[in-house]
Design a protein around this motif. Structure first.
Motif, PDB file in Angstrom:
ATOM      1  N   ALA A  64       0.345  19.051  -1.407  1.00 25.20           N
ATOM      2  CA  ALA A  64       1.456  18.606  -2.241  1.00 25.20           C
ATOM      3  C   ALA A  64       1.343  17.128  -2.611  1.00 25.20           C
ATOM      4  O   ALA A  64       1.911  16.698  -3.614  1.00 25.20           O
ATOM      5  N   HIS A  65       0.609  16.357  -1.796  1.00 25.34           N
ATOM      6  CA  HIS A  65       0.511  14.911  -2.040  1.00 25.34           C
ATOM      7  C   HIS A  65      -0.941  14.455  -1.959  1.00 25.34           C
ATOM      8  O   HIS A  65      -1.328  13.714  -1.043  1.00 25.34           O
ATOM      9  N   PRO A  66      -1.757  14.869  -2.918  1.00 26.69           N
ATOM     10  CA  PRO A  66      -3.175  14.467  -2.884  1.00 26.69           C
ATOM     11  C   PRO A  66      -3.372  12.974  -3.053  1.00 26.69           C
ATOM     12  O   PRO A  66      -4.452  12.455  -2.751  1.00 26.69           O
ATOM     13  N   GLU A  67      -2.363  12.264  -3.533  1.00 30.62           N
ATOM     14  CA  GLU A  67      -2.483  10.816  -3.733  1.00 30.62           C
ATOM     15  C   GLU A  67      -2.345  10.027  -2.440  1.00 30.62           C
ATOM     16  O   GLU A  67      -2.633   8.822  -2.399  1.00 30.62           O
ATOM     17  N   ILE A  68      -1.935  10.691  -1.347  1.00 25.17           N
ATOM     18  CA  ILE A  68      -1.708  10.002  -0.074  1.00 25.17           C
ATOM     19  C   ILE A  68      -2.889  10.236   0.862  1.00 25.17           C
ATOM     20  O   ILE A  68      -3.288  11.372   1.103  1.00 25.17           O
ATOM     21  N   ASP A  69      -3.438   9.148   1.365  1.00 24.39           N
ATOM     22  CA  ASP A  69      -4.531   9.201   2.344  1.00 24.39           C
ATOM     23  C   ASP A  69      -3.897   9.230   3.723  1.00 24.39           C
ATOM     24  O   ASP A  69      -3.441   8.215   4.239  1.00 24.39           O
TER      25      ASP A  69
ATOM     26  N   ALA B  74       8.724   8.271   2.718  1.00 31.01           N
ATOM     27  CA  ALA B  74       9.808   9.160   2.298  1.00 31.01           C
ATOM     28  C   ALA B  74       9.293  10.573   2.040  1.00 31.01           C
ATOM     29  O   ALA B  74       9.940  11.564   2.394  1.00 31.01           O
ATOM     30  N   ALA B  75       8.099  10.677   1.444  1.00 33.87           N
ATOM     31  CA  ALA B  75       7.533  11.993   1.164  1.00 33.87           C
ATOM     32  C   ALA B  75       7.218  12.735   2.460  1.00 33.87           C
ATOM     33  O   ALA B  75       7.491  13.935   2.582  1.00 33.87           O
ATOM     34  N   PHE B  76       6.651  12.031   3.448  1.00 34.80           N
ATOM     35  CA  PHE B  76       6.312  12.683   4.707  1.00 34.80           C
ATOM     36  C   PHE B  76       7.566  13.070   5.472  1.00 34.80           C
ATOM     37  O   PHE B  76       7.633  14.154   6.066  1.00 34.80           O
ATOM     38  N   ARG B  77       8.583  12.206   5.456  1.00 35.43           N
ATOM     39  CA  ARG B  77       9.847  12.536   6.137  1.00 35.43           C
ATOM     40  C   ARG B  77      10.460  13.788   5.531  1.00 35.43           C
ATOM     41  O   ARG B  77      10.858  14.711   6.261  1.00 35.43           O
ATOM     42  N   ASP B  78      10.553  13.840   4.221  1.00 37.07           N
ATOM     43  CA  ASP B  78      11.179  14.993   3.563  1.00 37.07           C
ATOM     44  C   ASP B  78      10.391  16.275   3.855  1.00 37.07           C
ATOM     45  O   ASP B  78      10.990  17.337   4.099  1.00 37.07           O
TER      46      ASP B  78
ATOM     47  N   ASP C  26       0.844  -1.193   0.000  1.00 36.84           N
ATOM     48  CA  ASP C  26       0.000   0.000   0.000  1.00 36.84           C
ATOM     49  C   ASP C  26       0.878   1.241   0.000  1.00 36.84           C
ATOM     50  O   ASP C  26       1.521   1.570   0.994  1.00 36.84           O
ATOM     51  N   ASN C  27       0.885   1.948  -1.121  1.00 35.17           N
ATOM     52  CA  ASN C  27       1.693   3.165  -1.229  1.00 35.17           C
ATOM     53  C   ASN C  27       0.848   4.433  -1.201  1.00 35.17           C
ATOM     54  O   ASN C  27       1.347   5.523  -1.514  1.00 35.17           O
ATOM     55  N   THR C  28      -0.427   4.307  -0.819  1.00 35.06           N
ATOM     56  CA  THR C  28      -1.301   5.481  -0.822  1.00 35.06           C
ATOM     57  C   THR C  28      -1.811   5.856   0.562  1.00 35.06           C
ATOM     58  O   THR C  28      -2.357   6.941   0.733  1.00 35.06           O
ATOM     59  N   THR C  29      -1.647   4.974   1.539  1.00 34.53           N
ATOM     60  CA  THR C  29      -2.124   5.264   2.898  1.00 34.53           C
ATOM     61  C   THR C  29      -0.931   5.486   3.818  1.00 34.53           C
ATOM     62  O   THR C  29       0.037   4.728   3.784  1.00 34.53           O
TER      63      THR C  29
END
Length: 315
Positions: free
Chosen positions: A119-124, A284-288, A92-95
């Motif tokens: 910035a990341h609408p694809e992430i729930d 990785a996106a949230f960490r950055d 799961d790469n979206t939650t």
């Protein structure tokens, strides 16, 4: 006697019945009829060669063999469930599920999360604001942001900027209490959530940092850092505020920090996830994003003389 395990369905039926000590409740939990559940348990007893339940008129109790079997079967199903959840999460790469303390969530994360979401609408994004130390393997949590000294064995851990504390108050109170010495008579606000820090980062420590021998005996105490800061914003008194908790209010002008001496603790916030999980796209996106957001306000520290609390003279 063969050591071959009975069917998984028979073990599941036994585990539920042993937990409830009721065939009817176990059958209802598993979505089968009591007769079907009884059949599965009889199948398990045949494999084992002995009974695992004493059957009474309206109840069941575990036999000695049942008591020996029950804990291991329960632990086994718990481990199996944990492994299954972990394996599913890897695909799961979206939650993204994040846990952090209520104070950091209220004072730092919540006001900024819209930027990450935009910035990341694809992430729930899912958030759990709690002081409970959640298990990143068992609790279906991807990222934890924790404050402390860092017992992070077995985890991917990124320390965040140093945490320091300085007196903060409303602009109106700052006119009344314009010197460190004047704070001796000020209504002080205490953040008891920091009582675990050693050496202590409290009002007596800050007074020592500015050369004043004073131990406040009175004041308002709060168990949550955000409540202490909210009280200061409301004009209740002067709080010894932590960097992460006061930055928003300082930037918006609701609070001021008139004294440029701060005390620094060795405890820090850390960004945590399971080792290997840091490469998953949403983590990785949230960490950055998290690290970039902390860097935006790094300049505020430049305005203070920051004194490590370990270097202060003893009381």
């Amino acid at each position: 006697m063969s050591d071959r395990l009975p069917p998984l369905t028979a073990l599941r039926a036994f585990e539920a019945a042993a937990r409830h000590l009721s065939f009817a409740k176990a059958a209802d939990e598993l979505g089968v009829t009591p007769a079907a559940l009884s059949f599965q348990i009889k199948s398990l007893e045949e494999h084992l060669g002995q009974q695992v339940f004493h059957r009474h008129n309206r109840a069941v109790t575990l036999t000695e063999a049942g008591r020996a079997l029950s804990p291991g079967v329960t632990n086994g199903f718990n481990e199996l469930q944990s492994a299954w959840v972990t394996a599913k999460r890897l695909g799961d790469n979206t939650t993204l599920t994040v846990t952090a303390g209520p104070a950091l969530t209220a004072k730092w994360l919540a006001p900024r999360l819209y930027e990450f979401a935009r910035a990341h609408p694809e992430i729930d994004l899912r958030f759990s604001a709690t002081l409970r130390t959640m298990d990143l393997e068992r609790d279906e949590v991807d990222v934890a942001i924790r404050f402390g000294y860092g017992q992070d064995d077995g985890l991917y851990s990124v320390p965040v900027r140093e945490e320091w504390l300085t007196p903060v108050m409303t602009p109106a109170l700052a006119e009344e209490y314009s010197t460190p010495e004047s704070l001796i008579k000020a209504p002080l606000i205490h953040d008891d959530s920091l009582d675990f820090l050693r050496p202590r980062c409290d009002w007596p420590a800050w007074f020592r940092a500015v050369g004043i021998a004073h131990r406040p005996e009175h004041g308002t105490h709060f168990s949550n850092a955000d409540h202490a800061i909210d009280a200061a914003v409301a004009g209740m008194g002067v709080a010894l505020g932590r960097r992460a908790m006061i930055i928003g209010d300082l930037l918006e002008g609701r609070l001021v920090a008139p004294f440029k001496t701060a005390i620094q603790t060795a405890a820090r916030f850390r960004f945590l996830c399971l080792k290997g999980a840091e490469t998953r796209p949403q983590i990785a996106a949230f960490r950055d994003w998290f690290l970039a957001e902390t860097a935006k306000t790094a300049h505020i520290s430049d305005a203070f003389e920051i004194i490590p609390v370990e270097s202060l003279p003893p009381e």
